[in-house]
Design a protein around this motif. Structure first.
Motif, PDB file in Angstrom:
ATOM      1  N   THR A  59       4.049 -21.609  -4.348  1.00 26.47           N
ATOM      2  CA  THR A  59       4.297 -22.892  -3.696  1.00 26.47           C
ATOM      3  C   THR A  59       5.097 -23.848  -4.579  1.00 26.47           C
ATOM      4  O   THR A  59       6.154 -24.351  -4.180  1.00 26.47           O
ATOM      5  N   CYS A  60       4.610 -24.094  -5.775  1.00 30.14           N
ATOM      6  CA  CYS A  60       5.187 -25.154  -6.611  1.00 30.14           C
ATOM      7  C   CYS A  60       6.532 -24.773  -7.226  1.00 30.14           C
ATOM      8  O   CYS A  60       7.405 -25.633  -7.392  1.00 30.14           O
ATOM      9  N   LEU A 116      12.044 -18.228  -2.318  1.00 32.89           N
ATOM     10  CA  LEU A 116      13.096 -17.527  -3.048  1.00 32.89           C
ATOM     11  C   LEU A 116      12.973 -16.012  -2.951  1.00 32.89           C
ATOM     12  O   LEU A 116      13.980 -15.296  -2.977  1.00 32.89           O
ATOM     13  N   ILE A 117      11.755 -15.528  -2.846  1.00 35.47           N
ATOM     14  CA  ILE A 117      11.526 -14.076  -2.863  1.00 35.47           C
ATOM     15  C   ILE A 117      10.957 -13.635  -1.518  1.00 35.47           C
ATOM     16  O   ILE A 117       9.867 -14.064  -1.130  1.00 35.47           O
ATOM     17  N   PRO A 118      11.686 -12.791  -0.789  1.00 34.32           N
ATOM     18  CA  PRO A 118      11.190 -12.312   0.505  1.00 34.32           C
ATOM     19  C   PRO A 118       9.852 -11.582   0.349  1.00 34.32           C
ATOM     20  O   PRO A 118       9.619 -10.898  -0.646  1.00 34.32           O
ATOM     21  N   LEU A 119       8.990 -11.770   1.306  1.00 35.72           N
ATOM     22  CA  LEU A 119       7.692 -11.091   1.368  1.00 35.72           C
ATOM     23  C   LEU A 119       6.724 -11.518   0.262  1.00 35.72           C
ATOM     24  O   LEU A 119       5.719 -10.827   0.014  1.00 35.72           O
ATOM     25  N   TRP A 120       7.008 -12.629  -0.427  1.00 37.98           N
ATOM     26  CA  TRP A 120       6.060 -13.112  -1.437  1.00 37.98           C
ATOM     27  C   TRP A 120       4.705 -13.421  -0.776  1.00 37.98           C
ATOM     28  O   TRP A 120       3.653 -13.152  -1.341  1.00 37.98           O
ATOM     29  N   ASP A 121       4.776 -13.965   0.414  1.00 33.36           N
ATOM     30  CA  ASP A 121       3.542 -14.273   1.154  1.00 33.36           C
ATOM     31  C   ASP A 121       2.732 -13.004   1.415  1.00 33.36           C
ATOM     32  O   ASP A 121       1.495 -13.014   1.330  1.00 33.36           O
TER      33      ASP A 121
END
Length: 220
Positions: A84-85, A91-96
């Motif tokens: 989050t911060c 910035l990075i796909p699929l980080w979630d």
């Protein structure tokens, strides 16, 4: 100084450095005042969460195994400070999805710990490891469902789009609107399964393997 305290202080220091980055982004014009305030609140909450094990111990007399606490701190590092911060979420796909893979591993381990405490006084080596495996897997699964309830609630109350049911002004319909939620639940199952498989492998050679996960209720 113990390794526990060193790791805790290192993560707290990283949290405060992240706060400085957030403030710096505002002063150079990369963020609005509203965005900056929101991130300051989230980062501060992340720093406070580092002390959650001690808070739970003080008020509720709960004690978690150190390696579970370290895993929890690692998740805070990935989700709040980096995700989050520091913008890794965008910035990075699929980080979630990475976060949805890690969190059920923690919850599965906590499930083992809760069951170990409930079974205290009994010889764990005489209990089928499948009881722990099924309980941990189920515990992580139901927590994942309740998390989706949480996201849905805030989407209903504040239209926060946590379940990604729209893009800009376009509101998805049909199967498209379910993709994020079902994807999160699928990743949750995969994460729990991976730790369950690892625990199954380790427990084959150590009948007391699940004892080390014990979540102690110190008042009981």
């Amino acid at each position: 100084m113990s390794s526990y305290v060193k790791r805790q202080r290192t993560l707290v220091l990283f949290g405060f450095l992240t706060l400085l980055v957030i403030i710096w982004e505002y002063f150079i014009g990369l963020a609005t005042i509203d965005t900056t305030f929101t991130k300051i609140v989230e980062c501060s909450a992340g720093i406070l969460l580092i002390y959650a094990p001690e808070i739970l111990n003080h008020f509720f007399r709960l004690k978690f195994a150190n390696f579970i606490v370290y895993f929890f701190w690692f998740f805070i590092f990935l989700a709040i400070f980096l995700g989050t911060c520091l913008h890794f979420m965008t910035l990075i796909p699929l980080w979630d999805k990475l976060l949805h893979l890690v969190s059920p591993m923690i919850l599965t381990a906590i499930g083992y710990g809760i069951l170990s405490e409930f079974l205290k006084g009994q010889n764990i080596t005489e209990i089928s490891p499948w009881l722990f495996l099924i309980f941990g897997f189920s515990f992580a699964g139901i927590c994942g469902v309740f998390w989706e309830f949480w996201e849905w609630s805030w989407d209903m109350l504040l239209d926060m789009n946590l379940q990604r049911y729209k893009s800009g002004n376009t509101v998805f319909v049909g199967r498209r609107v379910l993709q994020d939620t079902m994807g999160d639940l699928l990743i949750n199952v995969i994460g729990s399964f991976l730790l369950s498989f690892f625990a199954w492998y380790k427990s084959r050679y150590n009948s007391a393997y699940f004892e080390k996960f014990r979540v102690q209720f110190l008042n009981s």
